[in-house]
Design a protein around this motif. Sequence first.
Motif, short mmCIF file in Angstrom:
data_model
loop_
_atom_site.label_atom_id
_atom_site.label_comp_id
_atom_site.label_asym_id
_atom_site.label_seq_id
_atom_site.Cartn_x
_atom_site.Cartn_y
_atom_site.Cartn_z
N ASP A 14 0.86 -1.18 0.00
CA ASP A 14 0.00 0.00 0.00
C ASP A 14 0.89 1.23 0.00
N LEU A 15 0.29 2.40 0.04
CA LEU A 15 1.07 3.63 -0.02
C LEU A 15 2.04 3.72 1.16
N LYS A 16 1.62 3.29 2.32
CA LYS A 16 2.48 3.32 3.51
C LYS A 16 3.72 2.44 3.30
N THR A 17 3.53 1.27 2.73
CA THR A 17 4.63 0.34 2.45
C THR A 17 5.61 0.94 1.45
N LEU A 19 6.05 4.17 0.81
CA LEU A 19 6.74 5.29 1.46
C LEU A 19 7.81 4.81 2.43
N ALA A 20 7.60 3.68 3.07
CA ALA A 20 8.62 3.12 3.97
C ALA A 20 9.87 2.74 3.19
N ALA A 23 11.84 5.96 2.52
CA ALA A 23 11.77 6.82 3.71
C ALA A 23 12.90 7.85 3.78
N THR A 27 9.30 13.74 1.67
CA THR A 27 7.91 13.62 1.24
C THR A 27 7.13 14.82 1.77
N ASP A 29 2.83 16.43 2.28
CA ASP A 29 1.39 16.17 2.24
C ASP A 29 0.76 16.76 1.00
N ASN A 34 -5.25 9.97 0.12
CA ASN A 34 -4.72 8.82 -0.60
C ASN A 34 -3.44 9.14 -1.34
N ARG A 36 0.59 11.25 -1.60
CA ARG A 36 1.76 11.87 -0.98
C ARG A 36 2.66 12.39 -2.09
N THR A 71 -2.94 -3.33 -5.66
CA THR A 71 -2.91 -1.93 -5.26
C THR A 71 -2.42 -1.15 -6.47
#
Length: 137
Positions: A14-17, A19-20, A23, A27, A29, A34, A36, A71
């Motif tokens: 997902d987007l969080k994964t 972005l990790a 990292a 980045t 907002d 949904n 970044r 995704t």
Amino acid sequence: METIVLVFPGPDVDLKTILAEIADWPTFDLPSGNCRGVEVAGEHLYLCVDDTEEEGLFEGWPPSLVPESATVVSVDYRDHVAVETLVRRLNSAFTFVIDTNFGDVLRGEAFVLALDENSRWEWWKWERDRAGGAADG
């Protein structure tokens, strides 16, 4: 601004994964929850998770590349080198398919291989407008 689409098969990315995995890159907002923004070598990319049920999303794709579930992340860009940097980075961690929106649909590793084999490949243009040839797949 142009857009490529990255499709990550299955539910694990997902987007969080994503972005990790990047990292260490700046980045920022964006108005949509949904999305970044990511800064790559001074250029901005805008990553947004899209609806996998969007009509026409997989239109024209080879059937072997259409996932049962996925995704979908659209990446808006102005600089193709920033996209190439992102794809190279994500390719080291994930399996995905890229739709360049200029007639090429290929796996992430095939995209990176095509870049490595043909430094003149202009994937961000329609094939008829390319000076550097096309990817084979």
